[in-house]
Each structure stands twice: as structure tokens, then as C-alpha cells.
Motif scaffolding. Structure first.
Motif, PDB file in Angstrom:
ATOM      1  N   ALA A  23       0.819  -1.221   0.000  1.00  0.00           N
ATOM      2  CA  ALA A  23       0.000   0.000   0.000  1.00  0.00           C
ATOM      3  C   ALA A  23       0.848   1.263   0.000  1.00  0.00           C
ATOM      4  CB  ALA A  23      -0.937   0.005   1.205  1.00  0.00           C
ATOM      5  N   ASP A  26       1.114   3.247  -3.239  1.00  0.00           N
ATOM      6  CA  ASP A  26      -0.019   4.057  -3.709  1.00  0.00           C
ATOM      7  C   ASP A  26       0.303   5.535  -3.493  1.00  0.00           C
ATOM      8  OD1 ASP A  26      -2.428   5.322  -4.231  1.00  0.00           O
ATOM      9  OD2 ASP A  26      -3.626   3.766  -3.258  1.00  0.00           O
ATOM     10  N   SER A  71     -10.172  -4.143   2.695  1.00  0.00           N
ATOM     11  CA  SER A  71      -8.871  -3.546   2.368  1.00  0.00           C
ATOM     12  C   SER A  71      -8.473  -3.842   0.929  1.00  0.00           C
ATOM     13  CB  SER A  71      -7.797  -4.038   3.344  1.00  0.00           C
ATOM     14  OG  SER A  71      -7.533  -5.407   3.147  1.00  0.00           O
ATOM     15  N   GLY A  72      -9.218  -4.710   0.277  1.00  0.00           N
ATOM     16  CA  GLY A  72      -8.975  -4.975  -1.137  1.00  0.00           C
ATOM     17  C   GLY A  72      -9.207  -3.761  -2.019  1.00  0.00           C
ATOM     18  N   PHE A  73      -9.928  -2.763  -1.519  1.00  0.00           N
ATOM     19  CA  PHE A  73     -10.103  -1.534  -2.292  1.00  0.00           C
ATOM     20  C   PHE A  73      -8.810  -0.729  -2.369  1.00  0.00           C
ATOM     21  CE2 PHE A  73     -14.566  -2.365  -1.115  1.00  0.00           C
ATOM     22  CZ  PHE A  73     -15.094  -2.415  -2.398  1.00  0.00           C
ATOM     23  N   VAL A  74      -7.881  -0.990  -1.452  1.00  0.00           N
ATOM     24  CA  VAL A  74      -6.580  -0.319  -1.468  1.00  0.00           C
ATOM     25  C   VAL A  74      -5.536  -1.219  -2.118  1.00  0.00           C
ATOM     26  CG1 VAL A  74      -4.770   0.709  -0.032  1.00  0.00           C
ATOM     27  CG2 VAL A  74      -7.170   0.997   0.600  1.00  0.00           C
ATOM     28  N   VAL A  75      -5.504  -2.475  -1.703  1.00  0.00           N
ATOM     29  CA  VAL A  75      -4.590  -3.472  -2.263  1.00  0.00           C
ATOM     30  C   VAL A  75      -5.469  -4.600  -2.806  1.00  0.00           C
ATOM     31  CG1 VAL A  75      -2.712  -5.079  -1.758  1.00  0.00           C
ATOM     32  CG2 VAL A  75      -2.819  -2.887  -0.548  1.00  0.00           C
ATOM     33  N   PRO A  76      -5.685  -4.639  -4.128  1.00  0.00           N
ATOM     34  CA  PRO A  76      -6.651  -5.588  -4.707  1.00  0.00           C
ATOM     35  C   PRO A  76      -6.431  -7.052  -4.314  1.00  0.00           C
ATOM     36  CG  PRO A  76      -6.011  -3.980  -6.339  1.00  0.00           C
ATOM     37  CD  PRO A  76      -5.134  -3.741  -5.144  1.00  0.00           C
ATOM     38  N   MET A  77      -5.216  -7.475  -4.095  1.00  0.00           N
ATOM     39  CA  MET A  77      -4.960  -8.865  -3.707  1.00  0.00           C
ATOM     40  C   MET A  77      -5.602  -9.200  -2.356  1.00  0.00           C
ATOM     41  SD  MET A  77      -3.832 -11.699  -4.426  1.00  0.00           S
ATOM     42  CE  MET A  77      -2.414 -12.488  -5.046  1.00  0.00           C
ATOM     43  N   PHE A  79      -8.604  -8.688  -1.491  1.00  0.00           N
ATOM     44  CA  PHE A  79      -9.928  -9.295  -1.670  1.00  0.00           C
ATOM     45  C   PHE A  79      -9.794 -10.813  -1.541  1.00  0.00           C
ATOM     46  CE2 PHE A  79     -11.155  -5.412  -4.210  1.00  0.00           C
ATOM     47  CZ  PHE A  79     -12.148  -4.981  -3.327  1.00  0.00           C
TER      48      PHE A  79
END
Length: 125
Positions: A23, A26, A71-77, A79
Motif C-alpha cells: 500500500a 499508492d 482492504s482490497g479496495f486499497v490493495v486488490p490482492m 480481496f
């Protein structure tokens, strides 16, 4: 149950730490934001290991699982990893309670078993 749940929470501790490193890449997030959120979640996961037998701890654990998925909205993995750890959390609770019930049954059976020498065995005279 506590052992399985604590193992899951310690695994989450490391995953959240590594997600924090990802993260940081970003450009919209500062290091302070990333490590404040990750630090709180990491601290919560470790503290939760110690209070799993208290009322409400399992519900806090479920909230932590939802947070991991979100938290997948910040770090897609996350999800995928959040869903995986949610499954592990459910398995830890489900199978941990089964193991606890079996242990309790064995302890009850052992308490009812005779403690002295068994009947029909030879003794030294």
C-alpha cells in the motif's frame, strides 16, 4: 478453539504487514496513513489472540475479517487474501469447537474411569 483462532490471527498479522508495504506504493496514501491503519489492525490481531475466551472476542474477529476483505479496495490482492482468511477464521471456530467438545468428552470419560489398579491384574504379594 483458541489455538486455531490465534494461529489464524497471527497469520493475519503478517499478511497485513506485507499489505502495508504494498500500500505504500499508492501515491494517494501517505506512509503515516498506511502504517497507522496497518499498525492498529496488526495490534488488534495480536491482542485478540490473548482475549479469545472473553465475550465478544469472536465478533471482533469477524469484524477484522470484514476489514481485511474491504482492504482490497486499497490493495486488490486483499480481496482474495481477506476471503481466504475469513474462511480460515470460520474453520478455526467450527473445527476448534469440535476439538474442544471431543477433549471435554475425553476428560469426562477419564474422570469416570477407575484410578486404581485394574481388576483382574496380578499384584505382587
Amino acid at each position: 478453539m483458541r489455538t486455531l483462532c490465534a494461529s489464524t490471527l497471527i497469520g493475519e498479522f503478517f499478511v497485513v504487514g506485507f499489505a502495508g508495504l504494498v500500500a505504500m506504493k499508492d501515491p494517494d496514501l501517505t506512509q503515516v496513513q498506511v502504517w497507522t491503519v496497518c499498525g492498529v489492525v496488526m495490534l488488534l490481531s495480536v491482542l485478540l489472540c490473548g482475549v479469545l475466551s472473553r465475550p465478544g472476542a469472536v465478533q471482533v474477529g469477524w469484524a477484522l475479517q470484514i476489514g481485511l476483505i474491504l482492504s482490497g479496495f486499497v490493495v486488490p490482492m486483499m480481496f482474495f487474501l481477506g476471503a481466504l482468511f475469513t474462511l480460515l477464521w470460520w474453520c478455526s471456530l467450527h473445527y476448534g469447537q469440535r476439538v474442544d467438545a471431543i477433549k471435554a468428552r475425553w476428560a469426562a470419560e477419564a474422570a469416570q474411569a477407575p484410578q486404581g489398579p485394574q481388576a483382574g491384574t496380578a499384584t505382587d504379594a
